[in-house]
Design a protein around this motif. Structure first.
Motif, PDB file in Angstrom:
ATOM      1  N   PRO A 184     -10.707   7.106 -12.305  1.00  0.00           N
ATOM      2  CA  PRO A 184      -9.710   7.561 -13.046  1.00  0.00           C
ATOM      3  C   PRO A 184      -8.319   7.399 -12.476  1.00  0.00           C
ATOM      4  CG  PRO A 184     -10.745   9.465 -12.200  1.00  0.00           C
ATOM      5  CD  PRO A 184     -11.532   8.095 -11.882  1.00  0.00           C
ATOM      6  N   VAL A 185      -7.296   7.139 -13.242  1.00  0.00           N
ATOM      7  CA  VAL A 185      -5.983   6.742 -12.690  1.00  0.00           C
ATOM      8  C   VAL A 185      -4.953   7.699 -13.113  1.00  0.00           C
ATOM      9  CG1 VAL A 185      -6.519   4.529 -12.604  1.00  0.00           C
ATOM     10  CG2 VAL A 185      -5.254   5.185 -14.481  1.00  0.00           C
ATOM     11  N   TYR A 186      -4.005   8.044 -12.470  1.00  0.00           N
ATOM     12  CA  TYR A 186      -2.857   9.051 -12.583  1.00  0.00           C
ATOM     13  C   TYR A 186      -1.735   8.344 -12.404  1.00  0.00           C
ATOM     14  CZ  TYR A 186      -7.072  11.908 -12.514  1.00  0.00           C
ATOM     15  OH  TYR A 186      -8.174  12.647 -12.852  1.00  0.00           O
ATOM     16  N   THR A 187      -0.463   8.975 -13.100  1.00  0.00           N
ATOM     17  CA  THR A 187       0.934   8.496 -12.604  1.00  0.00           C
ATOM     18  C   THR A 187       1.748   9.780 -12.837  1.00  0.00           C
ATOM     19  OG1 THR A 187       2.629   6.902 -13.021  1.00  0.00           O
ATOM     20  CG2 THR A 187       1.535   7.677 -15.097  1.00  0.00           C
ATOM     21  N   LYS A 188       3.073   9.727 -12.733  1.00  0.00           N
ATOM     22  CA  LYS A 188       4.096  10.902 -12.749  1.00  0.00           C
ATOM     23  C   LYS A 188       3.971  11.168 -14.375  1.00  0.00           C
ATOM     24  CE  LYS A 188       6.697   8.070 -10.281  1.00  0.00           C
ATOM     25  NZ  LYS A 188       5.868   7.439  -9.564  1.00  0.00           N
ATOM     26  N   PRO A 190       3.430  14.765 -11.873  1.00  0.00           N
ATOM     27  CA  PRO A 190       2.220  15.300 -11.068  1.00  0.00           C
ATOM     28  C   PRO A 190       1.588  16.404 -11.724  1.00  0.00           C
ATOM     29  CG  PRO A 190       4.083  15.663  -9.722  1.00  0.00           C
ATOM     30  CD  PRO A 190       4.679  14.654 -10.743  1.00  0.00           C
ATOM     31  N   SER A 191       2.345  17.082 -12.517  1.00  0.00           N
ATOM     32  CA  SER A 191       1.743  18.292 -13.233  1.00  0.00           C
ATOM     33  C   SER A 191       2.289  18.082 -14.824  1.00  0.00           C
ATOM     34  CB  SER A 191       2.273  19.677 -12.796  1.00  0.00           C
ATOM     35  OG  SER A 191       1.953  20.688 -13.515  1.00  0.00           O
ATOM     36  N   TRP A 192       1.184  18.131 -15.482  1.00  0.00           N
ATOM     37  CA  TRP A 192       1.281  17.846 -17.056  1.00  0.00           C
ATOM     38  C   TRP A 192       0.045  18.588 -17.783  1.00  0.00           C
ATOM     39  CZ3 TRP A 192      -1.978  15.522 -20.712  1.00  0.00           C
ATOM     40  CH2 TRP A 192      -1.335  15.264 -21.911  1.00  0.00           C
ATOM     41  N   GLU A 196      -3.029  19.320 -13.197  1.00  0.00           N
ATOM     42  CA  GLU A 196      -2.457  18.618 -11.628  1.00  0.00           C
ATOM     43  C   GLU A 196      -3.269  17.346 -11.283  1.00  0.00           C
ATOM     44  OE1 GLU A 196      -0.049  20.486 -10.783  1.00  0.00           O
ATOM     45  OE2 GLU A 196      -0.510  22.002 -12.249  1.00  0.00           O
ATOM     46  N   ILE A 197      -2.647  16.490 -10.772  1.00  0.00           N
ATOM     47  CA  ILE A 197      -3.470  15.252 -10.457  1.00  0.00           C
ATOM     48  C   ILE A 197      -4.273  15.684  -9.094  1.00  0.00           C
ATOM     49  CG2 ILE A 197      -1.664  13.747 -11.404  1.00  0.00           C
ATOM     50  CD1 ILE A 197      -0.880  13.087  -8.167  1.00  0.00           C
ATOM     51  N   ARG A 213     -12.039   7.525  -4.700  1.00  0.00           N
ATOM     52  CA  ARG A 213     -12.004   6.680  -5.890  1.00  0.00           C
ATOM     53  C   ARG A 213     -13.424   5.906  -6.043  1.00  0.00           C
ATOM     54  NH1 ARG A 213      -6.048   3.601  -5.192  1.00  0.00           N
ATOM     55  NH2 ARG A 213      -5.047   5.133  -6.676  1.00  0.00           N
TER      56      ARG A 213
END
Ligand code: 6GU
Length: 244
Positions: A184-188, A190-192, A196-197, A213
């Motif tokens: 899985p990948v994450y970007t900005k 960091p909190s949504w 949290e990522i 990973r």
């Protein structure tokens, strides 16, 4: 690379003007031509099909019309040419096929409709020294080979050298050499949405990130594609992998 697509619905292929494939055509990396099969008919009704010998439902596409069409797009050069016949009864198309086709000089896609193309067409071109692939894109039935051809053309085109801006993006992807689905990948930000990522991705600790990973890729592959786990080469696994 030269790609010819022959179809009775050439408009179906109009999306090939867009995006990455469209840009590759503009940049001259890809010489892609779409043809209307009916341009090779000679009768008043522009007939491409007829009833099946042996009886049964539906119509079968005539080999004579396909023969003149394919002969013309091959232009006499069987060498380096691959004829792809999309069909739900084909071998399943994978990233391995895409990789092999990416170095071909010419690909010809023969898009069938109805109950398919007379079986002698594939046989004839094989006998003539053309590499023929009868390929399915998965275990479901589409109305014709056009959408399947779009899928295969996109999968092949992005592997042509110079096509993808950053070739690194081809390295770590699902169905690549690792034999695993991508992590899985994450970007900005960091909190949504109260989510949290994963903290490790902010650690700057490259070895830990790599390990995290790989674990997520293994976990995801085991859950979604147990067949891919079964196919892994045990020699390529480390002791941490086997602990999962
Ligand atoms: Cl290549 N053709 C059709 N008609 N249906 C399909 C397919 C191809 N692959 C999966 N389903």
């Amino acid at each position: 690379m030269r790609v010819d697509v022959v179809s009775i619905f050439p408009d179906y292929l109009s999306v090939l003007d867009l995006s990455l494939v469209g840009k590759a055509r503009q940049r001259g990396l890809l010489d892609l031509r779409v043809h209307d099969l009916r341009d090779w008919t000679t009768d008043r009704h522009r007939t491409v099909d007829d009833t099946p010998f042996g009886g049964g439902a539906g119509m079968v596409m005539r080999p004579d019309v396909w023969g003149v069409a394919i002969d013309e797009v091959l232009g006499g050069g069987a060498e380096g040419a691959h004829l792809i016949v999309p069909t739900p009864s084909g071998e399943v198309f994978t990233q391995r096929h895409a990789e092999a086709l990416a170095s071909a000089e010419q690909l010809v896609f023969a898009c069938g409709r109805y109950e398919g193309i007379d079986a002698r067409v594939a046989e004839h071109y094989r006998d003539a020294g053309v590499t023929v692939h009868e390929l399915s894109i998965g275990d479901y039935v589409l109305n014709g080979g056009e959408v399947a051809s779009l899928v295969m053309i996109e999968a092949v085109a992005r592997l042509i050298p110079g096509m993808v801006g950053n070739p690194e993006s081809l390295v770590e992807e699902s169905h690549g050499a690792a034999g695993l689905l991508e992590y899985p990948v994450y970007t900005k930000p960091p909190s949504w949405a109260d989510l949290e990522i994963p903290e490790v991705l902010l650690s700057g600790h490259h070895a830990k990130i790599e390990r995290w990973r790989r674990d997520r890729a293994l976990e995801r592959t085991a859950a979604r594609r147990p067949d891919m786990i079964a196919a892994l080469d045990v020699a390529g696994l480390d002791k941490h992998d086997l602990a999962l």
